[in-house]
Scaffold this active site. Structure first.
Site, short mmCIF file in Angstrom:
data_model
loop_
_atom_site.label_atom_id
_atom_site.label_comp_id
_atom_site.label_asym_id
_atom_site.label_seq_id
_atom_site.Cartn_x
_atom_site.Cartn_y
_atom_site.Cartn_z
N VAL A 114 18.62 105.74 84.46
CA VAL A 114 19.08 107.09 84.12
C VAL A 114 20.13 107.53 85.13
O VAL A 114 20.15 107.07 86.28
CB VAL A 114 17.91 108.10 84.12
CG1 VAL A 114 16.92 107.76 83.02
CG2 VAL A 114 17.22 108.15 85.47
N TYR A 117 22.18 105.57 88.16
CA TYR A 117 21.55 104.26 88.35
C TYR A 117 22.07 103.22 87.35
O TYR A 117 21.82 102.03 87.50
CB TYR A 117 20.03 104.37 88.23
CG TYR A 117 19.38 104.94 89.47
CD1 TYR A 117 19.00 104.11 90.52
CD2 TYR A 117 19.17 106.30 89.61
CE1 TYR A 117 18.42 104.62 91.66
CE2 TYR A 117 18.60 106.83 90.75
CZ TYR A 117 18.22 105.99 91.78
OH TYR A 117 17.65 106.51 92.92
N ASP A 203 12.36 98.36 89.97
CA ASP A 203 13.45 99.30 90.20
C ASP A 203 14.77 98.65 89.80
O ASP A 203 15.00 97.47 90.07
CB ASP A 203 13.51 99.71 91.67
CG ASP A 203 12.41 100.72 92.03
OD1 ASP A 203 11.64 101.10 91.13
OD2 ASP A 203 12.33 101.11 93.22
N ILE A 204 15.65 99.43 89.20
CA ILE A 204 16.91 98.89 88.68
C ILE A 204 17.89 98.52 89.79
O ILE A 204 18.73 97.62 89.62
CB ILE A 204 17.57 99.90 87.72
CG1 ILE A 204 18.78 99.28 87.02
CG2 ILE A 204 17.96 101.17 88.46
CD1 ILE A 204 18.45 98.09 86.15
N PRO A 226 7.76 95.20 102.43
CA PRO A 226 8.32 94.33 103.48
C PRO A 226 8.38 94.96 104.86
O PRO A 226 8.42 94.25 105.87
CB PRO A 226 9.71 94.00 102.95
CG PRO A 226 10.06 95.17 102.07
CD PRO A 226 8.77 95.57 101.42
N GLU A 295 4.79 106.03 94.76
CA GLU A 295 4.19 104.94 95.53
C GLU A 295 2.83 105.32 96.10
O GLU A 295 1.95 104.47 96.25
CB GLU A 295 5.14 104.53 96.65
CG GLU A 295 4.93 103.13 97.19
CD GLU A 295 6.09 102.68 98.05
OE1 GLU A 295 6.90 101.87 97.57
OE2 GLU A 295 6.21 103.17 99.19
#
Length: 351
Positions: A114, A117, A203-204, A226, A295
């Site tokens: 959207v 992005y 996620d894009i 990470p 998250e």
């Protein structure tokens, strides 16, 4: 007389010369024997190309191989509750790929595109075509408020499809983070659930950099953050506000998971997305916002429903002072990477 004189034992220098001759013959025999044995031994040790390539003796080679094996054995390949902890190049991952590759699997890769992005879309899909489950049937589910962002069409390989799922525009990044779980649940319920076996939500603003194969498949799959892998439990940014539905008590939690990539069986993902979206709506109704947004709710759910497969930080990585080193960077967050780029690199990567 002459013969007798010939056989008569000589004295002085002649006797010494014969002794020396015998000794010399004996020594020459020893030298020939030694050199012959040395040649055979050297030939046997040099026969294997590894010795030529590495230019090392057997003792050093064995020492190095032992070090490699010990280092590999230190990589955890299982969680405390017995689920596989996946590193792409381990023997266990090879076995997992062999298990799933025997039959045809239909996997969905869902992403929300959207607003701005849309700039990451082509890079995401193109890299997935190269590295995401090559050889398997994959459908890319693009949830977007601007279907024209797919023009011109992206070239796809055999058994690879793009399905556009229109969504209403969601203003604001924080609002978007809250809406994704509800959108995922609705998409699975309305159409996706009947078309595929597994679905992964990503996620894009990411790019596949190396192979991501069948080793990632499982009933409920989560990916380790990470920047927090290997950190003590008190470093995890769980939600601590007791009024929030995402709150995690001090004695709870094994890992901290990223929302950059998670997935599993369609039925399990629907259950996850639906429950997380309900927790989010509950907090919204009470005027509460969890500190980690989506998250936080994902981690709350994965504490209550431990994943059956945990992916190492190889499957969600970006370069920062806190990220752990990994053997292979398989899926890299371009969006988070852009945060540490200078102006020139930001323009290069269209951040």
């Amino acid at each position: 007389m002459a013969l007798f004189l010939f056989c008569k034992t000589p004295t002085g220098a002649v006797r010494v010369t014969r002794i020396q001759l015998v000794l010399c013959c004996f020594l020459i025999s020893l030298i020939i024997y030694y050199l012959h044995g040395r040649k055979v031994t050297t030939g046997m040790e040099s026969a294997h190309p590894m010795f030529h390539a590495l230019r090392m003796d057997r003792a050093r080679l064995m020492t190095d191989l032992t070090v490699v094996k010990e280092a590999e054995s230190k990589i955890p390949v299982e969680t405390p509750w017995g689920a596989p902890l996946v590193w792409g190049d381990t023997h266990s991952s090879v076995r997992r790929r062999a298990k799933f590759v025997r039959g045809e699997i239909h996997v969905g890769l869902l992403t929300l595109v959207v607003g701005t992005y849309a700039q990451f879309l082509r890079r995401f899909v193109s890299s997935a075509e190269t590295h995401f489950l090559p050889g398997q049937k994959v459908t890319y589910y693009i949830l977007t408020d601007n279907p024209r962002s797919l023009d011109p069409l992206i070239n796809l390989g055999p058994d690879r499809l793009i399905a556009v799922v229109p969504v209403a525009e969601v203003p604001g990044w924080e609002r978007l983070a809250y809406r994704r779980m509800a959108l995922l649940a609705d998409a699975i319920k309305d159409s996706i659930g009947k078309e595929i076996e597994y679905i992964f939500c990503a996620d894009i603003d990411q790019e596949f950099k190396a192979a991501v194969g069948e080793e990632i498949l499982g009933e409920l799959v989560a990916t380790l953050h990470p920047e927090l892998y290997g950190m003590p439990r008190n470093a995890f940014p769980y939600e601590v506000e007791e009024v929030s539905s995402a709150c995690v008590e001090e004695e709870e939690g094994d890992y901290y998971y990223t929302s950059e990539l998670f997935g599993g069986l369609v039925s399990e993902m629907y259950r996850l997305a639906r429950e997380c979206s309900l927790l989010i709506l509950q907090d919204e109704a009470n005027g509460i916002m969890a500190s980690g947004l989506e998250e936080s709710y994902l981690n709350r759910y994965l504490i209550d429903h431990r994943p059956t497969c945990v992916l190492s930080p190889e499957y969600s990585w970006w370069n920062s002072a806190l990220t752990v080193d990994v053997p292979v960077q398989r899926l890299v967050s371009v969006g988070r990477q852009c945060q540490v780029y200078d102006k020139q690199k930001r323009e290069q990567y269209k951040c």
